[in-house]
Design an enzyme around this catalytic site. Structure first.
Site, mmCIF file in Angstrom:
data_model
loop_
_atom_site.group_PDB
_atom_site.id
_atom_site.type_symbol
_atom_site.label_atom_id
_atom_site.label_comp_id
_atom_site.label_asym_id
_atom_site.label_seq_id
_atom_site.Cartn_x
_atom_site.Cartn_y
_atom_site.Cartn_z
ATOM 1 C CE1 TYR A 180 0.578 1.647 4.303
ATOM 2 C CE2 TYR A 180 0.822 -0.730 4.504
ATOM 3 C CZ TYR A 180 1.010 0.544 5.012
ATOM 4 O OH TYR A 180 1.639 0.712 6.221
ATOM 5 C CB CYS A 181 1.862 3.861 -1.667
ATOM 6 S SG CYS A 181 1.012 3.701 -3.254
ATOM 7 C CB THR A 182 -0.032 8.446 -0.327
ATOM 8 O OG1 THR A 182 1.150 8.416 0.465
ATOM 9 C CG2 THR A 182 -0.948 9.560 0.150
#
Length: 319
Positions: A180-182
């Protein structure tokens, strides 16, 4: 969509072919300025990655123009309502790549990427056994907030991630990998790279943390802390059910969610610290940075040599 605040912040990206990034960037900057938007947009041959702020009317016009451009057909805008601008200026810059992985053999997410999981599916997957959750962001982003049980790779920036994965191959092999990331852009490439490396069960959070936090079903559950964002807000809430502070003050280790940049411009490291400790430690992460002749805190507050010496003495006495 009921609007309660006069401004919006748009977060978006799209992997799509832009033939002449330099020319596009110049024209796009002119267009954004004509709408009086403010923000930061990166453009490369592989696509666009941006965050910008403006009034409801200005952002509506921008989204309409983007949706009418065939190159950006299907682009998704993540929208936050705000009381004012999230940026001071408008920048549109051409770049060699949208996210800095610097792979010898680049990844095209249209050709290879991990499975997309919607927030509810990602939530369920995080609770399963043999699942490894990898945070694909920078270290300072993780320190402010992350999913429960997520691994913090021992790296400072995104481009170091592939090397870390190779060094920890034995730990990850045979596991279900969640990334996951922003907003999702980094995971499009990173998950694709993992698949190419031979990992068989790789999934990514579709739309990133920002989408997860807005999802009416999961409501940001299993997230601790806040989400770091690259604008003047610095942090946005994710978990709508409970707020657990995971950030720790750089100097005391006490719970803290307030980021500042080290006052030594040659360092500029992001550190979590209270207003009280910012003043006490001259907003510097170390003694070396505190005594820097270019210390921005000292200059900004017009501190005399005597005042700086007294502050240093007080720090030393407190050890």
């Amino acid at each position: 969509m009921a609007t309660t605040k006069p401004y919006r912040v748009l977060l978006y990206y799209m992997y799509t072919t832009i033939e002449n990034p330099e020319e596009f960037a110049a024209e796009h900057l002119e267009f954004c300025n004509s709408l009086e938007l403010k923000g930061r947009i990166l453009v490369a041959k592989e696509g666009i990655n941006g965050t910008c702020s403006g009034t409801v009317e200005q952002t509506e016009k921008y989204m309409e123009a983007m949706n009418n451009d065939p190159r950006f057909d299907g682009i998704v805008f993540k929208i936050d309502e705000e009381e004012g601008h999230a940026f001071k200026k408008m920048h549109v810059r051409p770049r060699p790549e949208l996210v800095t992985l610097r792979l010898e053999d680049d990844i095209n997410p249209h050709e290879i990427t991990g499975k997309y999981l919607e927030p509810k599916d990602f939530y369920e997957a995080m609770k399963q056994e043999d699942t490894v959750i990898i945070d694909a962001r920078n270290d300072y982003e993780f320190d402010l907030g992350h999913f429960k049980g997520a691994i913090k790779p021992d790296i400072e920036s995104f481009r170091e991630l592939p090397d870390w994965i190779r060094e920890n191959k034995e730990t990850l092999e045979g596991k279900k990998i969640l990334t996951y990331c922003t907003g999702g852009i980094r995971c499009e490439k990173f998950s694709g790279w993992l698949v190419r490396e031979g990992y068989e069960d790789v999934s990514q959070l579709h739309g990133g943390i920002v989408t997860y936090g807005k999802d009416p079903e999961v409501q940001g559950e299993l997230w601790d802390g806040q989400c770091y964002v690259f604008d003047e807000r610095i942090a946005v809430p994710v978990n709508q059910k409970e707020h657990v502070i995971v950030g720790k003050d750089h100097f005391t280790g006490e719970p803290c969610e307030r980021y500042v940049n080290c006052s030594n411009p040659e360092c500029n490291k992001k550190i979590l610290c209270s207003e009280e400790n910012e003043a006490k430690y001259l907003r510097a992460c170390s003694h070396k940075c505190r005594v820097s002749p270019r210390n921005r805190y000292v200059i900004q507050h017009e501190l005399t040599e005597e005042q700086v010496a007294a502050a240093l003495e007080k720090i030393e006495a407190g050890k």
